[in-house]
Design a protein around this motif. Structure first.
Motif, PDB file in Angstrom:
ATOM      1  N   GLY A 213      22.786 -32.415 -13.215  1.00  0.00           N
ATOM      2  CA  GLY A 213      22.189 -32.709 -14.510  1.00  0.00           C
ATOM      3  C   GLY A 213      22.205 -31.505 -15.427  1.00  0.00           C
ATOM      4  N   ARG A 214      21.673 -31.695 -16.640  1.00  0.00           N
ATOM      5  CA  ARG A 214      21.609 -30.627 -17.637  1.00  0.00           C
ATOM      6  C   ARG A 214      20.465 -29.657 -17.399  1.00  0.00           C
ATOM      7  NH1 ARG A 214      19.835 -31.846 -22.307  1.00  0.00           N
ATOM      8  NH2 ARG A 214      19.311 -33.981 -21.833  1.00  0.00           N
TER       9      ARG A 214
ATOM     10  N   VAL B  90      25.234 -36.016 -20.430  1.00  0.00           N
ATOM     11  CA  VAL B  90      24.679 -35.820 -19.096  1.00  0.00           C
ATOM     12  C   VAL B  90      23.167 -35.748 -19.233  1.00  0.00           C
ATOM     13  CG1 VAL B  90      24.539 -34.264 -17.102  1.00  0.00           C
ATOM     14  CG2 VAL B  90      26.733 -34.637 -18.250  1.00  0.00           C
ATOM     15  N   SER B  91      22.455 -36.548 -18.455  1.00  0.00           N
ATOM     16  CA  SER B  91      20.996 -36.551 -18.488  1.00  0.00           C
ATOM     17  C   SER B  91      20.449 -35.306 -17.792  1.00  0.00           C
ATOM     18  CB  SER B  91      20.453 -37.805 -17.792  1.00  0.00           C
ATOM     19  OG  SER B  91      20.827 -38.959 -18.506  1.00  0.00           O
TER      20      SER B  91
ATOM     21  N   HIS C 129      20.677 -36.338 -13.738  1.00  0.00           N
ATOM     22  CA  HIS C 129      21.576 -37.473 -13.912  1.00  0.00           C
ATOM     23  C   HIS C 129      21.774 -38.274 -12.623  1.00  0.00           C
ATOM     24  CE1 HIS C 129      24.736 -39.197 -16.612  1.00  0.00           C
ATOM     25  NE2 HIS C 129      25.150 -39.681 -15.445  1.00  0.00           N
ATOM     26  N   CYS C 130      22.147 -37.577 -11.549  1.00  0.00           N
ATOM     27  CA  CYS C 130      22.387 -38.257 -10.278  1.00  0.00           C
ATOM     28  C   CYS C 130      22.120 -37.314  -9.119  1.00  0.00           C
ATOM     29  CB  CYS C 130      23.808 -38.816 -10.213  1.00  0.00           C
ATOM     30  SG  CYS C 130      25.130 -37.596 -10.297  1.00  0.00           S
TER      31      CYS C 130
ATOM     32  N   ASP D 252      22.401 -42.826  -8.819  1.00  0.00           N
ATOM     33  CA  ASP D 252      22.047 -42.597 -10.219  1.00  0.00           C
ATOM     34  C   ASP D 252      20.533 -42.424 -10.310  1.00  0.00           C
ATOM     35  OD1 ASP D 252      22.991 -42.748 -13.159  1.00  0.00           O
ATOM     36  OD2 ASP D 252      21.253 -44.087 -13.085  1.00  0.00           O
TER      37      ASP D 252
ATOM     38  N   SER E  36      19.941 -42.336 -15.344  1.00  0.00           N
ATOM     39  CA  SER E  36      20.621 -41.664 -16.454  1.00  0.00           C
ATOM     40  C   SER E  36      20.869 -42.629 -17.609  1.00  0.00           C
ATOM     41  CB  SER E  36      21.955 -41.076 -15.985  1.00  0.00           C
ATOM     42  OG  SER E  36      22.834 -42.113 -15.613  1.00  0.00           O
TER      43      SER E  36
ATOM     44  N   THR F 275      26.188 -43.438 -14.112  1.00  0.00           N
ATOM     45  CA  THR F 275      26.996 -42.717 -13.140  1.00  0.00           C
ATOM     46  C   THR F 275      28.124 -43.666 -12.754  1.00  0.00           C
ATOM     47  OG1 THR F 275      25.069 -41.481 -12.347  1.00  0.00           O
ATOM     48  CG2 THR F 275      26.954 -41.642 -10.852  1.00  0.00           C
TER      49      THR F 275
ATOM     50  N   VAL G  42      30.303 -38.133 -14.515  1.00  0.00           N
ATOM     51  CA  VAL G  42      28.958 -37.805 -14.980  1.00  0.00           C
ATOM     52  C   VAL G  42      29.123 -37.353 -16.428  1.00  0.00           C
ATOM     53  CG1 VAL G  42      26.959 -36.320 -14.617  1.00  0.00           C
ATOM     54  CG2 VAL G  42      28.287 -37.100 -12.657  1.00  0.00           C
ATOM     55  N   GLY G  43      28.582 -38.125 -17.373  1.00  0.00           N
ATOM     56  CA  GLY G  43      28.868 -37.835 -18.780  1.00  0.00           C
ATOM     57  C   GLY G  43      30.361 -38.011 -19.002  1.00  0.00           C
TER      58      GLY G  43
END
Length: 99
Positions: free
Chosen positions: A28-29, A42-43, A46-47, A61, A64, A68, A88-89
């Motif tokens: 994730g971010r 990207v959350s 995210h996953c 996931d 997100s 995903t 992812v993103g």
């Protein structure tokens, strides 16, 4: 041991993440993510990628926004195999054996 290797990245700055048996890693971010991927879509978390003691790899996931994706299909949970593509993103990773 497995590696998630980003496809189509800047050769001077390759992106890859190593996964050991028994690992549970988040992507994730957020700085709190085990594998930080600070790119659009990207959350924060995210996953999650889980590697069983037998080496089986699953992705989950974490709610997100943009989903995903595994091999072009949106998933909530999926098992990855050698060569699977995890998106992812806008970043696509290929799962490859490492070492």
């Amino acid at each position: 041991m497995w590696e998630l290797r980003a496809r189509r990245t800047d050769p001077a700055r390759p992106v890859s993440f190593r996964l050991m048996p028994g690992a549970v890693k988040t992507i994730g971010r957020a700085r709190a993510a085990d594998f930080c991927l600070d790119v659009p879509f990207v959350s924060r978390l995210h996953c999650r990628v889980e590697v069983g003691p037998d080496g089986a790899v699953e992705v989950v996931d974490l709610g997100s926004t943009n989903g995903t994706w595994v091999d072009g299909k949106r998933v909530s949970r999926a098992t990855l195999a050698r060569g699977s593509v995890l998106r992812v993103g806008r970043v696509e990773f290929a799962l490859e054996p490492c070492g």
